[in-house]
Design an enzyme around this catalytic site. Structure first.
Site, PDB file in Angstrom:
ATOM      1  N   ASN A   9       0.877  -0.809  -0.162  1.00  0.00           N
ATOM      2  CA  ASN A   9      -0.153  -0.062   0.149  1.00  0.00           C
ATOM      3  C   ASN A   9       1.039   0.708   0.230  1.00  0.00           C
ATOM      4  O   ASN A   9       1.744   1.231   1.171  1.00  0.00           O
ATOM      5  CB  ASN A   9      -0.800  -0.616   1.510  1.00  0.00           C
ATOM      6  CG  ASN A   9      -1.839   1.330   1.130  1.00  0.00           C
ATOM      7  OD1 ASN A   9      -1.733   1.862   0.431  1.00  0.00           O
ATOM      8  ND2 ASN A   9      -2.328   1.278   2.408  1.00  0.00           N
ATOM      9  N   TRP A  10       0.883   1.859  -1.391  1.00  0.00           N
ATOM     10  CA  TRP A  10       2.212   2.209  -1.562  1.00  0.00           C
ATOM     11  C   TRP A  10       1.510   4.479  -0.713  1.00  0.00           C
ATOM     12  O   TRP A  10       2.180   5.258  -0.585  1.00  0.00           O
ATOM     13  CB  TRP A  10       2.470   3.529  -2.937  1.00  0.00           C
ATOM     14  CG  TRP A  10       2.938   1.944  -3.143  1.00  0.00           C
ATOM     15  CD1 TRP A  10       3.491   0.587  -2.866  1.00  0.00           C
ATOM     16  CD2 TRP A  10       3.589   1.558  -4.963  1.00  0.00           C
ATOM     17  NE1 TRP A  10       3.944  -0.065  -3.557  1.00  0.00           N
ATOM     18  CE2 TRP A  10       3.821   0.474  -4.724  1.00  0.00           C
ATOM     19  CE3 TRP A  10       3.689   2.570  -5.823  1.00  0.00           C
ATOM     20  CZ2 TRP A  10       4.792   0.570  -5.639  1.00  0.00           C
ATOM     21  CZ3 TRP A  10       4.267   2.902  -7.246  1.00  0.00           C
ATOM     22  CH2 TRP A  10       4.792   1.280  -7.211  1.00  0.00           C
ATOM     23  N   LYS A  11       0.003   4.264  -0.126  1.00  0.00           N
ATOM     24  CA  LYS A  11      -0.780   5.519   0.283  1.00  0.00           C
ATOM     25  C   LYS A  11      -0.793   6.646  -0.928  1.00  0.00           C
ATOM     26  O   LYS A  11      -0.307   6.704  -2.134  1.00  0.00           O
ATOM     27  CB  LYS A  11      -0.225   5.658   1.318  1.00  0.00           C
ATOM     28  CG  LYS A  11      -0.223   3.910   2.435  1.00  0.00           C
ATOM     29  CD  LYS A  11       0.068   4.544   4.380  1.00  0.00           C
ATOM     30  CE  LYS A  11      -0.312   3.311   4.629  1.00  0.00           C
ATOM     31  NZ  LYS A  11      -0.425   3.644   5.910  1.00  0.00           N
ATOM     32  N   HIS A  98      -9.205   1.332   5.110  1.00  0.00           N
ATOM     33  CA  HIS A  98      -8.331   1.193   5.339  1.00  0.00           C
ATOM     34  C   HIS A  98      -8.462   2.093   6.747  1.00  0.00           C
ATOM     35  O   HIS A  98      -9.521   3.399   6.718  1.00  0.00           O
ATOM     36  CB  HIS A  98      -6.975   1.893   4.486  1.00  0.00           C
ATOM     37  CG  HIS A  98      -6.035   2.100   4.818  1.00  0.00           C
ATOM     38  ND1 HIS A  98      -5.469   2.776   6.006  1.00  0.00           N
ATOM     39  CD2 HIS A  98      -5.128   1.225   4.987  1.00  0.00           C
ATOM     40  CE1 HIS A  98      -4.428   2.931   6.184  1.00  0.00           C
ATOM     41  NE2 HIS A  98      -4.119   1.653   5.970  1.00  0.00           N
ATOM     42  N   GLU A 100      -6.642   5.163   7.536  1.00  0.00           N
ATOM     43  CA  GLU A 100      -6.609   5.885   6.925  1.00  0.00           C
ATOM     44  C   GLU A 100      -7.718   6.857   7.009  1.00  0.00           C
ATOM     45  O   GLU A 100      -8.520   7.649   6.706  1.00  0.00           O
ATOM     46  CB  GLU A 100      -5.546   6.109   6.712  1.00  0.00           C
ATOM     47  CG  GLU A 100      -4.358   6.309   7.012  1.00  0.00           C
ATOM     48  CD  GLU A 100      -3.050   6.014   6.148  1.00  0.00           C
ATOM     49  OE1 GLU A 100      -3.025   5.578   5.557  1.00  0.00           O
ATOM     50  OE2 GLU A 100      -2.181   5.207   6.719  1.00  0.00           O
ATOM     51  N   GLU A 170      -5.576  -4.786  10.378  1.00  0.00           N
ATOM     52  CA  GLU A 170      -4.244  -3.751  10.683  1.00  0.00           C
ATOM     53  C   GLU A 170      -5.068  -2.444  12.116  1.00  0.00           C
ATOM     54  O   GLU A 170      -5.528  -1.825  12.124  1.00  0.00           O
ATOM     55  CB  GLU A 170      -4.159  -2.952   9.305  1.00  0.00           C
ATOM     56  CG  GLU A 170      -4.379  -3.642   8.503  1.00  0.00           C
ATOM     57  CD  GLU A 170      -3.948  -2.415   7.439  1.00  0.00           C
ATOM     58  OE1 GLU A 170      -2.158  -3.200   6.919  1.00  0.00           O
ATOM     59  OE2 GLU A 170      -4.656  -1.379   6.646  1.00  0.00           O
ATOM     60  N   GLY A 176       2.570   2.566  11.193  1.00  0.00           N
ATOM     61  CA  GLY A 176       3.103   3.312  10.457  1.00  0.00           C
ATOM     62  C   GLY A 176       3.974   4.406  11.740  1.00  0.00           C
ATOM     63  O   GLY A 176       4.744   5.211  12.029  1.00  0.00           O
ATOM     64  N   SER A 216       3.233  -2.030  10.603  1.00  0.00           N
ATOM     65  CA  SER A 216       4.736  -1.835  10.332  1.00  0.00           C
ATOM     66  C   SER A 216       5.324  -2.737  10.657  1.00  0.00           C
ATOM     67  O   SER A 216       6.158  -3.672  11.011  1.00  0.00           O
ATOM     68  CB  SER A 216       5.280  -1.358  12.207  1.00  0.00           C
ATOM     69  OG  SER A 216       4.691   0.185  12.266  1.00  0.00           O
ATOM     70  N   GLY A 237       2.859  -1.002   4.323  1.00  0.00           N
ATOM     71  CA  GLY A 237       2.733   0.455   3.839  1.00  0.00           C
ATOM     72  C   GLY A 237       4.210   1.065   3.617  1.00  0.00           C
ATOM     73  O   GLY A 237       4.663   0.414   2.349  1.00  0.00           O
ATOM     74  N   GLY A 238       4.861   1.106   4.590  1.00  0.00           N
ATOM     75  CA  GLY A 238       6.204   2.049   4.439  1.00  0.00           C
ATOM     76  C   GLY A 238       7.303   1.331   3.760  1.00  0.00           C
ATOM     77  O   GLY A 238       7.872   1.583   3.431  1.00  0.00           O
TER      78      GLY A 238
HETATM   79  P1  PGA Z   1       2.835   0.160   7.575  1.00  0.00           P
HETATM   80  O1  PGA Z   1       1.518   1.021   7.319  1.00  0.00           O
HETATM   81  O2  PGA Z   1       3.264  -0.827   7.271  1.00  0.00           O
HETATM   82  O3  PGA Z   1       3.729   2.032   7.006  1.00  0.00           O
HETATM   83  O4  PGA Z   1       2.292   0.816   9.073  1.00  0.00           O
HETATM   84  C1  PGA Z   1       0.754  -0.366   6.912  1.00  0.00           C
HETATM   85  C2  PGA Z   1      -0.580   0.149   6.184  1.00  0.00           C
HETATM   86  O5  PGA Z   1      -1.199   1.266   6.409  1.00  0.00           O
HETATM   87  O6  PGA Z   1      -1.486  -0.734   4.662  1.00  0.00           O
END
Ligand code: PGA
Length: 254
Positions: A9-11, A98, A100, A170, A176, A216, A237-238
């Site tokens: 997930n590159w956001k 998600h 967010e 998640e 993050g 994470s 994500g990251g």
């Molecule tokens: P993260 O994000 O790996 O940066 O914690 C995961 C996600 O939000 O899908």
């Protein structure tokens, strides 16, 4: 047998050039180094999906996913992206719910039920996200809360339709933040969710449902997380923004 999946997930990150470079690198590394039966899903910003499609080899191993879609199939919704547009350009997955999106865009369980329906009706596989806040984890019925997210957004589906759902657990406190759920915390939640699915759809559907962990996850902790019996891969994500690290995470899911 349920599928192993590692989705990136590159956001809201990367320019087009950077996105093309990252995709090419991941394609090469995955082709050269990944031998197991794991599916890789890249979820870049929607703007890049059409271009990046040309950089993916044909075949099942690497697919594209969107990070969201609207609950209506078309109409006067300025700035939004519809499920039929995504499937028409070869996108196969869509992340829905998600944390967010829930937090910053006010998405509700009921709205997500509509998004799930529209995604499925247009041949997309939802990667349906669920997870609890830190406050709930410390002070409340966090397992009940997450189960309820599934109940309210997914349990209207028939067993046949549900077979096309991927779930991503998640915990919000791990996204993050550098805080990862321990493999025990992840396994406990994943097992509880699978049991919840079994109570609604029976053991076979529950056994066949892919449940990803996200929060994470990285090249250092992925092998331990993915070794849990009910963890079937990750939503990353990251660590999905660097080709070497992301490929290492994919390799951990073999
Ligand atoms: P993260 O994000 O790996 O940066 O914690 C995961 C996600 O939000 O899908």
């Amino acid at each position: 047998m349920r599928k192993k999946i590692v989705a990136g997930n590159w956001k809201m990150n990367k320019t087009l050039d950077e996105a093309v470079a990252l995709t090419s690198e991941v394609v090469n590394m995955v082709n050269d180094e990944v031998t197991g039966d794991v599916r890789v899903v890249l979820c870049p910003p929607a703007l890049y999906l059409t271009t990046l499609r040309q950089y993916l080899p044909s075949g099942a191993r690497i697919a594209l996913g969107a990070q969201n879609c609207h609950e209506k199939a078309s109409g006067a919704f300025t700035g939004e992206i519809a499920a039929p547009m995504l499937s028409a350009i070869g996108v196969q997955y869509v992340i829905l719910g998600h944390s967010e999106r829930r937090q910053y865009f006010g998405e509700t369980n009921a709205q997500l039920a509509d998004k799930v329906n529209t995604a499925l009706a247009n041949g997309l596989t939802p990667i349906f996200c669920c997870g609890e806040s830190l406050d709930l984890r410390q002070n409340g019925d966090f397992i009940g809360f997450v189960k309820n997210q599934l109940t309210e957004s997914l349990f209207h589906l028939s067993a046949e339709a549900f077979a096309n759902i991927v779930i991503a657990y998640e915990p919000i406190w791990a996204i993050g933040t550098g805080l990862t759920a321990s493999s025990e915390q992840a396994q406990d939640m994943h097992a509880a969710l699978r049991e919840h699915l079994a109570s609604q759809y029976g053991a076979e559907v529950a056994d066949n449902t892919t449940i990803l962990y996200g929060g994470s996850a990285n090249e250092k902790n992925a092998a331990e997380l993915f070794a849990c019996p009910d963890v079937d891969g990750g939503l990353i994500g990251g660590a999905s923004l660097k080709s070497r690290e992301f490929t290492n995470v994919v390799k951990a899911a073999r």
